[in-house]
Scaffold this motif. Structure first.
Motif, PDB file in Angstrom:
ATOM      1  N   GLY A 275      41.668  38.233  37.664  1.00 57.92           N
ATOM      2  CA  GLY A 275      42.323  37.300  38.568  1.00 57.92           C
ATOM      3  C   GLY A 275      41.343  36.680  39.538  1.00 57.92           C
ATOM      4  O   GLY A 275      41.381  35.474  39.808  1.00 57.92           O
ATOM      5  N   PHE A 276      40.425  37.501  40.043  1.00 59.18           N
ATOM      6  CA  PHE A 276      39.406  36.983  40.955  1.00 59.18           C
ATOM      7  C   PHE A 276      38.569  35.923  40.246  1.00 59.18           C
ATOM      8  O   PHE A 276      38.307  34.855  40.806  1.00 59.18           O
ATOM      9  N   TRP A 277      38.206  36.201  38.997  1.00 62.70           N
ATOM     10  CA  TRP A 277      37.270  35.308  38.308  1.00 62.70           C
ATOM     11  C   TRP A 277      37.886  33.932  38.053  1.00 62.70           C
ATOM     12  O   TRP A 277      37.278  32.904  38.338  1.00 62.70           O
TER      13      TRP A 277
ATOM     14  N   ALA B 112      44.776  32.637  39.293  1.00 60.78           N
ATOM     15  CA  ALA B 112      44.499  34.069  39.429  1.00 60.78           C
ATOM     16  C   ALA B 112      45.443  34.887  38.557  1.00 60.78           C
ATOM     17  O   ALA B 112      45.031  35.870  37.935  1.00 60.78           O
TER      18      ALA B 112
ATOM     19  N   ALA C  21      44.437  37.352  35.709  1.00 64.33           N
ATOM     20  CA  ALA C  21      44.841  38.756  35.735  1.00 64.33           C
ATOM     21  C   ALA C  21      45.374  39.186  34.369  1.00 64.33           C
ATOM     22  O   ALA C  21      45.072  40.276  33.880  1.00 64.33           O
TER      23      ALA C  21
ATOM     24  N   ILE D  86      42.673  42.678  38.809  1.00 60.08           N
ATOM     25  CA  ILE D  86      41.992  42.155  39.997  1.00 60.08           C
ATOM     26  C   ILE D  86      40.720  41.423  39.577  1.00 60.08           C
ATOM     27  O   ILE D  86      40.452  40.297  40.025  1.00 60.08           O
ATOM     28  N   ALA D  87      39.944  42.049  38.682  1.00 65.55           N
ATOM     29  CA  ALA D  87      38.680  41.431  38.266  1.00 65.55           C
ATOM     30  C   ALA D  87      38.932  40.089  37.579  1.00 65.55           C
ATOM     31  O   ALA D  87      38.318  39.069  37.917  1.00 65.55           O
TER      32      ALA D  87
ATOM     33  N   GLY E   5      40.522  32.883  39.559  1.00 66.04           N
ATOM     34  CA  GLY E   5      40.855  32.394  40.897  1.00 66.04           C
ATOM     35  C   GLY E   5      39.714  31.575  41.495  1.00 66.04           C
ATOM     36  O   GLY E   5      39.951  30.590  42.212  1.00 66.04           O
ATOM     37  N   ILE E   6      38.480  31.954  41.185  1.00 61.07           N
ATOM     38  CA  ILE E   6      37.330  31.178  41.671  1.00 61.07           C
ATOM     39  C   ILE E   6      37.419  29.735  41.146  1.00 61.07           C
ATOM     40  O   ILE E   6      37.224  28.778  41.893  1.00 61.07           O
TER      41      ILE E   6
END
Lengths: 374, 375
Positions: A146-148, A267, A271, A143-144, A150-151
């Motif tokens: 992928g979020f990063w 993302a 991930a 999640i961490a 993803g930004i």
């Protein structure tokens, strides 16, 4: 098999006849993706050998030591594979967005944040059994990471920000954030001279593969590469991504969800990179600290380009690079060469592989239909 | 019992081919050397061995070991604190027959050295910086370190004599106890000469980040600082930047006088040659190696750079007088009443800590007179 070209574009191809000639054609068409990179590597070996020779060193000794230190013994192979483990994930973080035509080079940020998230979630799970704790760490890391990344994808899609620059800059932000958190809120008071989070519980530590001193991250990385290949080559999502990568406007006209694809593939790549961080924490460092920023994210870029963003090809190239780096110490000690020698060699390979890209489709031997008819 | 690798057929062939042309420590040569009571010693550095700093100090120690007959020294530089250092140790042991390994960076200890050592009970591991505990850490491991705070105190005395603006500066990596001891010692040394002196500190956040080190040095000098010292892995950038701006420099880790011949005052240097030579001589003699070794200025673990041309006779005499007191033992830099720069009393009147005192190893404050913050 015989391929129809030209005016027969949308005609149904006749059933392939298995003949000696068609098998040969199939092989020669497939051989292109193997022969051209191998040729580039061979050219790199020769050029670097000449460079060493000019510098007064024995190129044969260099390559002999490279083989010995990287692949020559079980110890060397274990060293190569354990170095390759994070590189598999890091390369996927480049290769997946690349299928959409994006150049994401900030996987390092997803790795450190993935490691940090894994170490953070391990704190409240100190008494949890491994089958709960380890998947929780993996999910937190994905999640961490992928979020990063993803930004970077979202900035690309919604604001038109160049994803290469934004992902690279986000990596610096991620490293600063990780340092801040391990030196501040999550610092283990016992880690006086090397600020770290508290060590993860013993049962959450990931061990080694049976009979091989290589942690499980390598096996998971290989599976991740295979899954990524299936996604890209065998699913409609992968097909849509490749269309969007080829021509965004055409994809939009076809009604493909280009935005979702961009953010989703970024993302997903992030991930995977997050998982690299999770294994660094769970199998190597046992806590999150500044050592997570070990530059695997940058070597991953090299591997993804060597593999031409084909997830299956990432596996051999990650092992190759792992082996080259594993041999670096032996080369330093036996030949007295600086440690940067290996970096120079890797850089030369990278340039030659990029040059070799221009040779695809140029050789008649790999394009049977261009050969004169028999 | 030194580890004796079994050479494969491939190795034998290779060694045979390489033997004449190359004077290298191949497994075969290593194995034969052991029979004659010789020793292969491995050193691993986290940065370049010519960094004018932390790693160079260790490499100078390794160079002293090379001079001992019968000893082969093998070195690797720029080895990250990751799986890479574990593999480097294994490679030194299995390919080169190293029987004594010195991983010199703090982060090499836990978990890396502790993971490798149990697999090679015949090899001795000695690590720089960590604290070895009996029963907790493997018997074939150990740690060593030096107390260098007194050296920064002497730097402070010389700096106070040289400073005209009464502002001295410190470029620091991270606010950890070892670094805070050095910053506070530097200021307290200077204040022993002139109680009005202040020391501005800037933390770069990284052990090795040339750009921020240069920015920090320039920022200090822009604020009127005229003597700079530091605690980063490689002081080269700080020293060169300060000297280019005309500021005086006090060195750290190693001797940087070659980088600023006119402006280099003195420096607090590691003297690892003493320690490494002792360890290697003991190993050659077959004696057991100590598991926990520490020492300071009076033990020869730390030394001061020779005074530069800008140091006045008065300054040199003042520093030498304090140094003589330190050499005789019992000198304490941290004595009460001592306040932090936020006004908290940390050492009450009548209490004094020697440099060896365990209380200093968890220091988390900057003393009054230091401008800066640990967070």
């Amino acid at each position: 098999m015989v391929q129809l070209v030209g005016d027969g574009g949308d005609a149904v191809a006749p059933p392939p006849r298995v003949t000696g000639r068609s098998v040969l054609d199939w092989i020669s068409r497939r051989a292109e993706v193997v022969v051209i990179p191998l040729g580039a590597i061979l050219a790199g070996l020769v050029l670097f050998g000449v460079f060493l020779w000019i510098q007064g060193h024995d190129p044969f000794q260099f390559y002999d030591l490279m083989y010995l230190g990287g692949f020559g013994r079980q110890l060397s192979i274990e060293s190569a594979l354990s170095r390759a483990a994070p590189l598999l994930f890091a390369a996927l973080c480049v290769a997946l967005p690349a299928r959409l035509g994006l150049v994401v080079i900030g996987g390092e940020g997803a790795i450190v944040l993935g490691g940090l998230a894994a170490a953070a979630i391990a704190l409240p799970l100190a008494n949890a059994p491994a089958f709960v704790g380890i998947p929780a760490m993996a999910i937190a890391a994905m999640i961490a990471g992928g979020f990063w990344i993803g930004i970077a994808g979202a900035l690309r899609h919604y604001r038109g920000v160049n994803e290469t620059i934004s992902s690279l800059l986000l990596a610096y932000v991620a490293i600063a954030l990780m340092n801040h958190i391990v030196e501040g809120p999550l610092r283990d008071p016992a880690s006086l001279n090397k600020p770290s989070t508290a060590p993860i519980a013993d049962q959450l530590m990931v061990g080694t593969l049976p009979g091989l001193n290589v942690h499980w991250g390598f096996a998971v990385g290989v599976v991740a590469c295979i899954l990524a290949w299936i996604l890209i080559d065998r699913t409609t999502w992968g097909f849509s991504a490749r269309i969007a990568g080829g021509n965004v406007r055409a994809a939009q006209i076809q009604g493909l969800p280009v935005g979702k694809l961009i953010i989703g593939f970024c993302a997903l790549g992030g991930a995977f990179a997050g998982l690299a961080g999770m294994f660094e924490v769970a199998a190597v460092q046992y806590s999150a600290n500044g050592s997570l920023a070990a530059r695997y994210g940058y070597t991953g870029i090299l591997i993804a380009f060597l593999a031409r963003h084909n997830p299956l090809m990432i596996i051999p190239f990650a092992v190759l690079l792992g082996g080259i780096e594993a041999s670096g110490g032996l080369i330093q000690r036996r030949m007295g060469l600086p440690d940067a020698t290996i970096l120079v060699f890797e850089g030369l390979l990278f340039v030659l592989i990029l040059i070799s890209e221009t040779f695809y489709g140029r050789f008649r031997i790999f394009n049977p239909e261009k050969r004169s008819p028999a | 019992m030194p580890f004796k690798p079994v050479p494969s057929r491939r190795d034998l062939l290779k060694t045979g081919a390489a033997l004449g042309a190359l004077g290298v420590a191949s497994p075969l040569i290593g194995a034969r050397a052991f029979a004659q009571g010789a020793l292969t010693v491995g050193f691993i550095y986290v940065g370049p061995r010519d960094d004018y700093g932390y790693n160079q100090a260790h490499a100078e120690g390794a160079a002293a070991v090379k001079a001992i007959p019968g000893v082969t020294v093998i070195e690797e530089e720029n080895v990250p604190e990751s799986v890479a250092v574990q593999r480097s140790m294994e490679s030194m042991i299995e390919f080169d027959g190293a029987a004594l390994v010195f991983p010199t960076s703090f982060g090499y200890f836990d978990p890396h050295m502790l993971a490798v050592a149990p697999r090679y009970p015949g090899v001795q591991f000695r690590h720089c910086g960590a604290v070895w505990q009996e029963g907790v850490h493997p018997a074939n491991t150990g740690t060593y370190f030096g107390y260098i705070g007194l050296g920064q105190y002497l730097n402070g005395i010389v700096a106070a004599h040289a400073s005209r603006t009464k502002k001295i500066g410190f470029v620091a990596a991270k606010p950890i106890p070892q670094v805070l001891i050095n910053i506070n010692s530097f200021l307290l040394g200077a204040r022993s000469v002139d109680p009005t002196i202040t020391c501005q500190v800037i933390f770069t956040g990284e052990w090795s980040m040339a750009v921020r080190e240069a920015e920090a040095t320039n920022a200090l000098i822009d604020q009127g600082v005229d003597v700079v010292t530091c605690h980063v892995d490689g002081p080269k950038v700080v020293v060169e930047t300060a000297a280019a701006r005309g500021a005086y420099v006090c060195g750290y880790h190693a001797n940087q006088s070659a980088l600023a011949p006119a402006l280099y005052l003195t420096g607090a240097e590691w003297n690892w040659a003493t320690l490494y030579t002792n360890f290697v001589n003991q190993a050659l003699a077959g004696e057991p190696l100590a598991n926990f070794v520490r020492g300071g200025l009076s033990d020869g673990f730390v030394k001061m750079s020779p005074y530069g041309p800008a140091v006045t006779a008065e300054a040199a005499a003042a520093a030498d007088a304090v140094k003589a007191e330190m050499m005789s033992g019992g000198f304490s830099v941290f004595r009460g009443p001592l306040y932090t720069n936020t006004g908290t009393l940390v050492i009450p009147e009548g209490t004094a800590y020697l440099e060896t005192d365990i209380a200093l190893e968890s220091m988390d404050y900057l003393v009054e007179g230091v401008i800066g913050s640990t967070s």
